[in-house]
Design an enzyme around this catalytic site. Structure first.
Site, PDB file in Angstrom:
ATOM      1  N   ARG A   1       0.444  -1.187  -0.356  1.00  0.00           N
ATOM      2  CA  ARG A   1      -0.562  -0.043   0.331  1.00  0.00           C
ATOM      3  C   ARG A   1       0.927   1.412   0.298  1.00  0.00           C
ATOM      4  O   ARG A   1       1.482   1.383   1.150  1.00  0.00           O
ATOM      5  CB  ARG A   1      -0.902  -0.272   1.269  1.00  0.00           C
ATOM      6  CG  ARG A   1      -1.941  -0.644   0.542  1.00  0.00           C
ATOM      7  CD  ARG A   1      -3.247  -1.466   1.932  1.00  0.00           C
ATOM      8  NE  ARG A   1      -2.005  -1.909   3.811  1.00  0.00           N
ATOM      9  CZ  ARG A   1      -2.287  -2.324   4.768  1.00  0.00           C
ATOM     10  NH1 ARG A   1      -4.070  -1.899   4.780  1.00  0.00           N
ATOM     11  NH2 ARG A   1      -2.210  -2.313   5.542  1.00  0.00           N
TER      12      ARG A   1
ATOM     13  N   ASN B   1       9.005  -9.351   9.226  1.00  0.00           N
ATOM     14  CA  ASN B   1       7.668  -8.965  10.393  1.00  0.00           C
ATOM     15  C   ASN B   1       6.047  -9.234   8.947  1.00  0.00           C
ATOM     16  O   ASN B   1       5.234 -10.181   9.100  1.00  0.00           O
ATOM     17  CB  ASN B   1       7.285  -7.710   9.945  1.00  0.00           C
ATOM     18  CG  ASN B   1       6.209  -7.181   9.876  1.00  0.00           C
ATOM     19  OD1 ASN B   1       5.776  -7.955  11.108  1.00  0.00           O
ATOM     20  ND2 ASN B   1       5.393  -6.597   9.782  1.00  0.00           N
TER      21      ASN B   1
ATOM     22  N   SER C   1       5.632 -16.515  16.135  1.00  0.00           N
ATOM     23  CA  SER C   1       4.337 -16.193  16.877  1.00  0.00           C
ATOM     24  C   SER C   1       4.635 -17.308  17.403  1.00  0.00           C
ATOM     25  O   SER C   1       4.760 -17.858  17.500  1.00  0.00           O
ATOM     26  CB  SER C   1       3.126 -16.270  15.750  1.00  0.00           C
ATOM     27  OG  SER C   1       1.600 -16.529  16.620  1.00  0.00           O
TER      28      SER C   1
ATOM     29  N   TYR D   1      -1.571 -21.827  10.311  1.00  0.00           N
ATOM     30  CA  TYR D   1      -0.885 -20.648  10.385  1.00  0.00           C
ATOM     31  C   TYR D   1       0.126 -21.036  11.565  1.00  0.00           C
ATOM     32  O   TYR D   1       1.125 -20.384  11.187  1.00  0.00           O
ATOM     33  CB  TYR D   1      -1.730 -19.902  11.055  1.00  0.00           C
ATOM     34  CG  TYR D   1      -1.383 -17.964  11.914  1.00  0.00           C
ATOM     35  CD1 TYR D   1      -0.479 -17.281  10.538  1.00  0.00           C
ATOM     36  CD2 TYR D   1      -1.538 -18.421  13.105  1.00  0.00           C
ATOM     37  CE1 TYR D   1      -0.632 -16.379  11.508  1.00  0.00           C
ATOM     38  CE2 TYR D   1      -0.870 -16.730  13.464  1.00  0.00           C
ATOM     39  CZ  TYR D   1      -0.021 -15.693  13.085  1.00  0.00           C
ATOM     40  OH  TYR D   1       0.800 -15.156  13.448  1.00  0.00           O
TER      41      TYR D   1
ATOM     42  N   LYS E   1       4.396 -20.560  11.390  1.00  0.00           N
ATOM     43  CA  LYS E   1       5.044 -20.031  12.399  1.00  0.00           C
ATOM     44  C   LYS E   1       6.121 -21.444  13.083  1.00  0.00           C
ATOM     45  O   LYS E   1       7.224 -20.192  13.831  1.00  0.00           O
ATOM     46  CB  LYS E   1       4.101 -19.273  13.570  1.00  0.00           C
ATOM     47  CG  LYS E   1       3.363 -17.893  13.059  1.00  0.00           C
ATOM     48  CD  LYS E   1       4.343 -16.796  12.453  1.00  0.00           C
ATOM     49  CE  LYS E   1       3.812 -16.260  12.082  1.00  0.00           C
ATOM     50  NZ  LYS E   1       4.045 -14.939  11.274  1.00  0.00           N
TER      51      LYS E   1
ATOM     52  N   GLU F   1      -4.189  -4.973  11.971  1.00  0.00           N
ATOM     53  CA  GLU F   1      -5.309  -5.686  11.048  1.00  0.00           C
ATOM     54  C   GLU F   1      -5.232  -7.069  11.242  1.00  0.00           C
ATOM     55  O   GLU F   1      -6.032  -7.764  10.333  1.00  0.00           O
ATOM     56  CB  GLU F   1      -4.813  -4.837  10.145  1.00  0.00           C
ATOM     57  CG  GLU F   1      -5.002  -3.372   9.842  1.00  0.00           C
ATOM     58  CD  GLU F   1      -4.342  -2.728   8.496  1.00  0.00           C
ATOM     59  OE1 GLU F   1      -4.044  -4.156   7.942  1.00  0.00           O
ATOM     60  OE2 GLU F   1      -4.600  -1.678   8.352  1.00  0.00           O
TER      61      GLU F   1
HETATM   62  C1  8X3 Z   1      -0.795 -14.139  16.354  1.00  0.00           C
HETATM   63  C2  8X3 Z   1      -1.050 -14.691  17.801  1.00  0.00           C
HETATM   64  O1  8X3 Z   1      -2.162 -15.193  19.883  1.00  0.00           O
HETATM   65  O2  8X3 Z   1      -3.399 -13.788  18.208  1.00  0.00           O
HETATM   66  O3  8X3 Z   1      -0.022 -14.522  15.889  1.00  0.00           O
HETATM   67  O4  8X3 Z   1      -3.116 -16.199  17.763  1.00  0.00           O
HETATM   68  S1  8X3 Z   1      -2.853 -15.401  17.742  1.00  0.00           S
END
Ligand code: 8X3
Length: 252
Positions: free
Chosen positions: A36, A84, A137, A150, A154, A186
């Site tokens: 963006r 990031n 994460s 997800y 990570k 976001e």
């Molecule tokens: C996101 C962490 O705890 O919101 O990377 O799933 S959580």
């Protein structure tokens, strides 16, 4: 920080934007990368001396490599890379998930992160100076329902970061995996395809981390003396914890 050149992906919002601001405030030169343009230009206006923008899609490998190879001095030689850019798409059980969501998460959270790392590493090793900071994460360590791909992406980032440490032993190139819990950004809106009401519910009655909290953490790791390497750093809001197993019971 004045002699540091810091590349930050996902720089248009949330943690990425806060990281750009934190490093620029400290005097570093920063290349802010994201799709963006308007958001990036706002950042460049705030720090005209220090921030340059690179409008790009980090998942478009060919174009990305071309744009990076055209960068002018001193922005072409990063001393710090903050990987990031990343996202979660969907929160469905695996059996109900969309294939395209899984693919997009792997493209963004895994492939683009290794692509950029692969791009910067030879230069960092040659100059014997560098720091790669990945945004992992807590989901890479603790599984939760609906977060399978997800979390796996990570977990990849965590293991990749530790593997890089092995290979870079003997070089002055540091690698850090920052593993945040819930951050007000976001993230939830993206996960729920722009459904801001659903996203707002995630943070209702709950105090999440802020992007600035994580930017400060990233900055602290990067600002430590050059002989110190933070390998992994897990950070959660006080109001979040991994709270053990869930049991299913059949009706007796
Ligand atoms: C996101 C962490 O705890 O919101 O990377 O799933 S959580």
């Amino acid at each position: 920080m004045k002699d540091q050149v810091c590349w930050v992906t996902g720089a248009s919002a949330g943690i990425g934007r806060a990281v750009v601001q934190r490093f620029a405030e400290a005097g570093a030169r920063v290349l802010a990368m994201a799709r963006r343009e308007d958001r990036l230009l706002e950042l460049a206006e705030q720090f005209p001396e220090q921030v340059r923008v690179l409008v790009c899609d980090v998942t478009d490998e060919e174009k990305l490599r071309r744009s990076l190879s055209e960068l002018q001095s001193p922005f072409h030689e990063p001393t710090i890379l903050v990987n990031n850019a990343g996202a979660a798409f969907g929160l469905e059980m695996a059996q109900a998930s969309r294939w395209s969501d899984w693919q997009r998460m792997i493209d963004l959270n895994v492939t683009s992160l290794v692509c950029l790392t692969h791009y910067v590493l030879p230069g960092m090793v040659e100059r014997n100076r560098g720091h790669i900071l990945n945004l992992g994460s807590v989901a890479g360590t603790y599984p939760y329902r609906g977060g399978q791909v997800y979390g796996a992406s990570k977990a990849f980032v965590e293991q990749f970061s530790l593997g890089l440490r092995c290979d870079l032993l003997g070089k002055q190139v540091r690698v850090t995996n920052i593993e945040p819990g819930a951050v007000q950004s976001e993230f939830a809106t993206v996960r729920f395809e722009g459904d801001s009401e659903k996203a707002a519910k995630v943070y209702e009655g709950f105090q999440p981390l802020t992007p600035a909290d994580i930017a400060e953490t990233v900055f602290w790791c990067a600002a430590l003396p050059a002989h110190v390497n933070i390998n992994r750093l897990e950070v959660m809001p006080v109001m979040q914890a991994s709270a053990g197993f869930v049991w299913h019971r059949d009706d007796p």
